[in-house]
Scaffold this motif. Sequence first.
Motif, PDB file in Angstrom:
ATOM      1  N   LEU A   1      67.513 -93.609   3.529  1.00 32.58           N
ATOM      2  CA  LEU A   1      67.571 -92.973   1.940  1.00 32.58           C
ATOM      3  C   LEU A   1      69.053 -93.123   1.423  1.00 32.58           C
ATOM      4  O   LEU A   1      69.420 -93.230   0.301  1.00 32.58           O
ATOM      5  CB  LEU A   1      67.054 -91.881   1.742  1.00 32.58           C
ATOM      6  CG  LEU A   1      65.487 -91.609   2.182  1.00 32.58           C
ATOM      7  CD1 LEU A   1      64.946 -90.308   2.120  1.00 32.58           C
ATOM      8  CD2 LEU A   1      64.801 -92.682   1.068  1.00 32.58           C
ATOM      9  N   ARG A   2      69.869 -92.598   2.504  1.00 27.81           N
ATOM     10  CA  ARG A   2      71.344 -92.540   1.917  1.00 27.81           C
ATOM     11  C   ARG A   2      71.941 -94.083   1.951  1.00 27.81           C
ATOM     12  O   ARG A   2      72.823 -94.240   0.744  1.00 27.81           O
ATOM     13  CB  ARG A   2      72.249 -91.792   2.929  1.00 27.81           C
ATOM     14  CG  ARG A   2      71.747 -90.024   3.093  1.00 27.81           C
ATOM     15  CD  ARG A   2      72.468 -89.565   4.133  1.00 27.81           C
ATOM     16  NE  ARG A   2      71.833 -88.134   4.281  1.00 27.81           N
ATOM     17  CZ  ARG A   2      72.533 -87.117   3.719  1.00 27.81           C
ATOM     18  NH1 ARG A   2      73.553 -87.410   3.099  1.00 27.81           N
ATOM     19  NH2 ARG A   2      72.213 -85.799   4.123  1.00 27.81           N
TER      20      ARG A   2
ATOM     21  N   ASP B   1      63.251 -89.946  12.327  1.00 23.93           N
ATOM     22  CA  ASP B   1      63.272 -88.892  11.293  1.00 23.93           C
ATOM     23  C   ASP B   1      64.974 -89.275  10.541  1.00 23.93           C
ATOM     24  O   ASP B   1      65.487 -89.005   9.619  1.00 23.93           O
ATOM     25  CB  ASP B   1      63.249 -87.494  11.389  1.00 23.93           C
ATOM     26  CG  ASP B   1      61.690 -87.096  11.525  1.00 23.93           C
ATOM     27  OD1 ASP B   1      61.108 -87.981  11.403  1.00 23.93           O
ATOM     28  OD2 ASP B   1      61.478 -86.039  12.355  1.00 23.93           O
ATOM     29  N   VAL B   2      65.799 -89.247  11.587  1.00 21.22           N
ATOM     30  CA  VAL B   2      67.243 -89.298  11.376  1.00 21.22           C
ATOM     31  C   VAL B   2      67.454 -90.854  10.670  1.00 21.22           C
ATOM     32  O   VAL B   2      68.248 -90.931   9.733  1.00 21.22           O
ATOM     33  CB  VAL B   2      68.107 -89.328  12.634  1.00 21.22           C
ATOM     34  CG1 VAL B   2      69.568 -90.040  12.516  1.00 21.22           C
ATOM     35  CG2 VAL B   2      68.278 -88.058  12.951  1.00 21.22           C
ATOM     36  N   LEU B   3      66.720 -91.684  11.118  1.00 22.10           N
ATOM     37  CA  LEU B   3      67.048 -93.147  10.456  1.00 22.10           C
ATOM     38  C   LEU B   3      66.317 -93.264   9.165  1.00 22.10           C
ATOM     39  O   LEU B   3      66.727 -93.807   8.273  1.00 22.10           O
ATOM     40  CB  LEU B   3      66.200 -94.235  11.514  1.00 22.10           C
ATOM     41  CG  LEU B   3      66.933 -94.549  12.953  1.00 22.10           C
ATOM     42  CD1 LEU B   3      66.428 -95.743  13.520  1.00 22.10           C
ATOM     43  CD2 LEU B   3      68.490 -94.788  12.590  1.00 22.10           C
TER      44      LEU B   3
ATOM     45  N   LEU C   1      77.000 -93.807   9.828  1.00 21.99           N
ATOM     46  CA  LEU C   1      76.365 -92.915   9.053  1.00 21.99           C
ATOM     47  C   LEU C   1      75.286 -92.155   9.985  1.00 21.99           C
ATOM     48  O   LEU C   1      74.948 -91.056   9.868  1.00 21.99           O
ATOM     49  CB  LEU C   1      75.555 -93.951   7.861  1.00 21.99           C
ATOM     50  CG  LEU C   1      74.376 -93.260   7.278  1.00 21.99           C
ATOM     51  CD1 LEU C   1      74.898 -92.143   6.309  1.00 21.99           C
ATOM     52  CD2 LEU C   1      73.878 -94.291   6.317  1.00 21.99           C
ATOM     53  N   VAL C   2      74.554 -93.130  10.862  1.00 26.72           N
ATOM     54  CA  VAL C   2      73.364 -92.413  11.730  1.00 26.72           C
ATOM     55  C   VAL C   2      73.987 -91.421  12.580  1.00 26.72           C
ATOM     56  O   VAL C   2      73.181 -90.682  12.942  1.00 26.72           O
ATOM     57  CB  VAL C   2      72.808 -93.581  12.391  1.00 26.72           C
ATOM     58  CG1 VAL C   2      71.984 -94.433  11.300  1.00 26.72           C
ATOM     59  CG2 VAL C   2      73.434 -94.221  13.362  1.00 26.72           C
TER      60      VAL C   2
ATOM     61  N   GLU D   1      68.128-106.494  -0.180  1.00 27.81           N
ATOM     62  CA  GLU D   1      69.415-106.610   0.702  1.00 27.81           C
ATOM     63  C   GLU D   1      69.725-105.343   1.510  1.00 27.81           C
ATOM     64  O   GLU D   1      70.070-105.352   2.853  1.00 27.81           O
ATOM     65  CB  GLU D   1      70.542-107.054  -0.129  1.00 27.81           C
ATOM     66  CG  GLU D   1      71.706-107.282   1.003  1.00 27.81           C
ATOM     67  CD  GLU D   1      72.936-108.184   0.228  1.00 27.81           C
ATOM     68  OE1 GLU D   1      73.859-108.373   0.984  1.00 27.81           O
ATOM     69  OE2 GLU D   1      72.808-108.212  -0.893  1.00 27.81           O
ATOM     70  N   HIS D   2      69.742-104.280   1.121  1.00 29.50           N
ATOM     71  CA  HIS D   2      69.638-103.027   1.863  1.00 29.50           C
ATOM     72  C   HIS D   2      68.799-103.174   2.839  1.00 29.50           C
ATOM     73  O   HIS D   2      69.238-102.697   4.003  1.00 29.50           O
ATOM     74  CB  HIS D   2      69.367-101.810   0.861  1.00 29.50           C
ATOM     75  CG  HIS D   2      70.502-101.495  -0.277  1.00 29.50           C
ATOM     76  ND1 HIS D   2      70.719-102.170  -1.548  1.00 29.50           N
ATOM     77  CD2 HIS D   2      71.927-100.578   0.065  1.00 29.50           C
ATOM     78  CE1 HIS D   2      71.946-101.469  -1.981  1.00 29.50           C
ATOM     79  NE2 HIS D   2      72.460-100.540  -1.205  1.00 29.50           N
TER      80      HIS D   2
END
Length: 312
Positions: A51-52, A44-46, A71-72, A16-17
């Motif tokens: 992961l977070r 890289d940011v995504l 978040l992003v 689901e994530h």
Amino acid sequence: MTTSGHGQLTGSGGDEHAQRFTLLRPLLFTIVYEILGSATESDDVLQDSYLRWAEVDLATVRDTKSYLAQLVTRQALNALRAGARRREEYIGPWLPEPLLLDERDASTDLVLAESVSMAMLVLLESLTPDERAVFVLREVFGFDYDEIASAVGKSVTSVRQVAHRAREHVQARRKRFEPADSARTAELTEQFMAAASTGDVDGLMTLLAPDATWTADSNGKVSAARRPVIGARKVASILAALFRVAAERMPDVRFETAVYNSSPAFVVYNGDQLEGVFLIEITDGLISNFYAMRNPDKLLGIAIPREISRNV
């Protein structure tokens, strides 16, 4: 966990994530790219953001789009500030990393098309990191002030002030954006390629605005003008010389046309080696700007088609 340019996800995190993130990835990529001006850094940011996200309890998330956008944005701001020194030490003009688009991605959304145009991304470089993030989230994506405040770590009152300041700055400097007319663009590109490939400077000048500008990004790693060149005659001479040198020194040279950042572009190859991407900005039916990407570091992911979006 890894991501691809097409949004595939593997690694930690439940199904689901991954499903929620993948659904929103075009939107999230577009937000980060407009803050950073780099597709590879956006990837890289995504990846770091995913992961977070994979560690988040989904039961605590009321609005996935808002949560992930915040978040992003935070991660993009961290990356932007971390790269400030590299920008200061850059040799010559700094241009955003060109974004290869399916023409349909932005053509039906003029706000989106303008927001990823080279002219707008170059203008956004003149904002502070907070101003840039606030402007992008508010003016392009329409997020509420409280959502933006959470993303940038400021009060709602402060964000309103930042938004007003950034909006005024952009409005005072933005160029009139014209959606590309496919028929006129095709005609102009054909005429341009014919004139440039034959060294017809006078023919080129009929296609250029009087104050046409040539801006090249190389970071000193390859031969390129280290200051913008302004004026139709000077730009026409540069173009004629570029095509002449390419023909003389590159026996396997070829030119291909494509759409980058909602603009027509020509891509130069020497055999299989990518030599550069040159974006063309058209204003009032004439070519007003050339953005020449020659920095090999910014050409690494240049052939990866990207999907962008303002909506889910």
